[in-house]
Design an enzyme around this catalytic site. Structure first.
Site, PDB file in Angstrom:
ATOM      1  N   GLU A  36       0.836  -1.208   0.000  1.00 37.22           N
ATOM      2  CA  GLU A  36       0.000   0.000   0.000  1.00 37.22           C
ATOM      3  C   GLU A  36       0.874   1.262   0.000  1.00 37.22           C
ATOM      4  O   GLU A  36       0.715   2.161   0.814  1.00 37.22           O
ATOM      5  CB  GLU A  36      -0.979   0.006   1.184  1.00 37.22           C
ATOM      6  N   TYR A 110      -0.228  -7.596  -1.881  1.00 41.39           N
ATOM      7  CA  TYR A 110      -1.237  -6.789  -1.198  1.00 41.39           C
ATOM      8  C   TYR A 110      -2.606  -7.259  -1.703  1.00 41.39           C
ATOM      9  O   TYR A 110      -3.071  -6.855  -2.767  1.00 41.39           O
ATOM     10  CB  TYR A 110      -1.028  -5.298  -1.475  1.00 41.39           C
ATOM     11  N   ASP A 154       0.549  -8.047   3.062  1.00 41.24           N
ATOM     12  CA  ASP A 154      -0.753  -7.828   3.680  1.00 41.24           C
ATOM     13  C   ASP A 154      -1.753  -8.664   2.892  1.00 41.24           C
ATOM     14  O   ASP A 154      -2.185  -8.272   1.810  1.00 41.24           O
ATOM     15  CB  ASP A 154      -1.111  -6.342   3.639  1.00 41.24           C
ATOM     16  N   ASN A 156      -4.676  -9.494   4.082  1.00 47.86           N
ATOM     17  CA  ASN A 156      -6.000  -9.001   4.474  1.00 47.86           C
ATOM     18  C   ASN A 156      -6.953 -10.100   4.941  1.00 47.86           C
ATOM     19  O   ASN A 156      -8.172  -9.944   4.869  1.00 47.86           O
ATOM     20  CB  ASN A 156      -6.621  -8.193   3.330  1.00 47.86           C
ATOM     21  N   HIS A 258      -0.891  -0.887  10.390  1.00 48.31           N
ATOM     22  CA  HIS A 258      -0.169  -2.162  10.435  1.00 48.31           C
ATOM     23  C   HIS A 258       1.207  -1.938  11.057  1.00 48.31           C
ATOM     24  O   HIS A 258       1.726  -0.820  11.044  1.00 48.31           O
ATOM     25  CB  HIS A 258       0.048  -2.715   9.024  1.00 48.31           C
TER      26      HIS A 258
END
Length: 269
Positions: A36, A110, A154, A156, A258
């Site tokens: 990100e 990501y 990440d 998620n 994070h």
């Protein structure tokens, strides 16, 4: 020195470059994978990384959204920037690094967050997330006598019961719904990946890498989730010496939601 690798969803690399520099100067990982980054390639702060000793920089960014970057103190070669789900989002990059006689393929991911409604029929963002994880089945943990693979980022999804503050209350919340957790675990196992974070930190212990900005006192509430992951091919599991979740970084000035995760391996650099 043992080989060390870190992963961190930084939530805008230019905005948070001061804490990225603080982290790199303090912990000095050999490789840092960022997610990100929210910056187009032409504006990535390459020189800032060069100034603190990270001369090898690769990135796959776009304006205002998504993006991944891998920076290193050792030479890295770009392998692929995959366009998942044909969406044009910059959510994946793979690089290769040579360490202690091993050629390591490193995936930086990501995964889409998925929105708020965990119903793929009603929520296109959630459908995209499920399709993205399904497409990740192409990412096998390739390994051999002199080769290995690492997948970080990440993702998620908090797959295990103790990857969230309350398994029961989170079952209908995006990131911990059964369709997500089962899908991610099925992909991980089918592709031969080892969950390296849970190799050193047992599954019966709480483990978080993310705390919401919406919580005014995140430390006291401690309603976290493990959204950030470090996976490896099976031949790296015996070489893993340590996993460190840098929880203090959540309290640094203008933090990401994070925190960094560092994996250290018994590979001399």
């Amino acid at each position: 020195m043992p080989f060390s690798l870190a992963t961190w969803n930084i939530n805008s690399v230019r905005l948070r470059m001061p804490i990225v520099e603080r982290f790199l100067r303090t912990y000095q990982p050999d490789v840092l994978c960022l997610q990100e980054i929210k910056v187009p390639d032409e504006l990535f702060p390459t020189e800032a990384f060069h100034a603190i000793g990270y001369e090898h920089v690769t990135f796959h960014g776009q304006k205002g959204y998504h993006g991944v970057a891998t920076v290193a103190r050792h030479k890295i070669d770009l392998e692929e920037k995959r366009n998942f789900c044909e969406m044009g989002d910059t959510r994946h990059m793979s690089t290769r690094i040579e360490i202690a006689g091993k050629s390591i393929l490193l995936h930086n991911f990501y995964v889409p967050a998925g929105g708020d409604e965990p119903d793929p029929a009603k929520n296109p963002k959630f459908r995209h997330k499920l399709d993205f994880v399904q497409e990740m089945h192409c990412m096998e943990a390739l390994a051999g006598e002199n080769t290995a693979s690492i997948l970080v980022g990440d993702l998620n999804i908090a797959p295990l019961e103790n990857d969230v503050w309350s398994h029961k209350q989170m079952l209908k919340v995006v990131s911990h719904t059964p369709v997500e957790t089962q899908g991610l675990e099925a992909m991980r196992q089918a592709c031969g990946w080892e969950d390296l974070m849970r190799h050193h930190i047992p599954a019966d212990q709480k483990l978080y890498t993310w705390w919401s900005y919406r919580s005014a006192n995140w430390q006291v509430a401690d309603k976290g989730r493990r959204l950030d992951h470090v996976w490896g091919s099976a031949n790296l599991k015996p070489l893993l010496t340590d996993i460190e979740v840098v929880r203090d970084a959540r309290g640094w000035d203008r933090p990401s939601d994070h925190v960094p995760v560092i994996a250290r391996f018994a590979l001399d650099v």
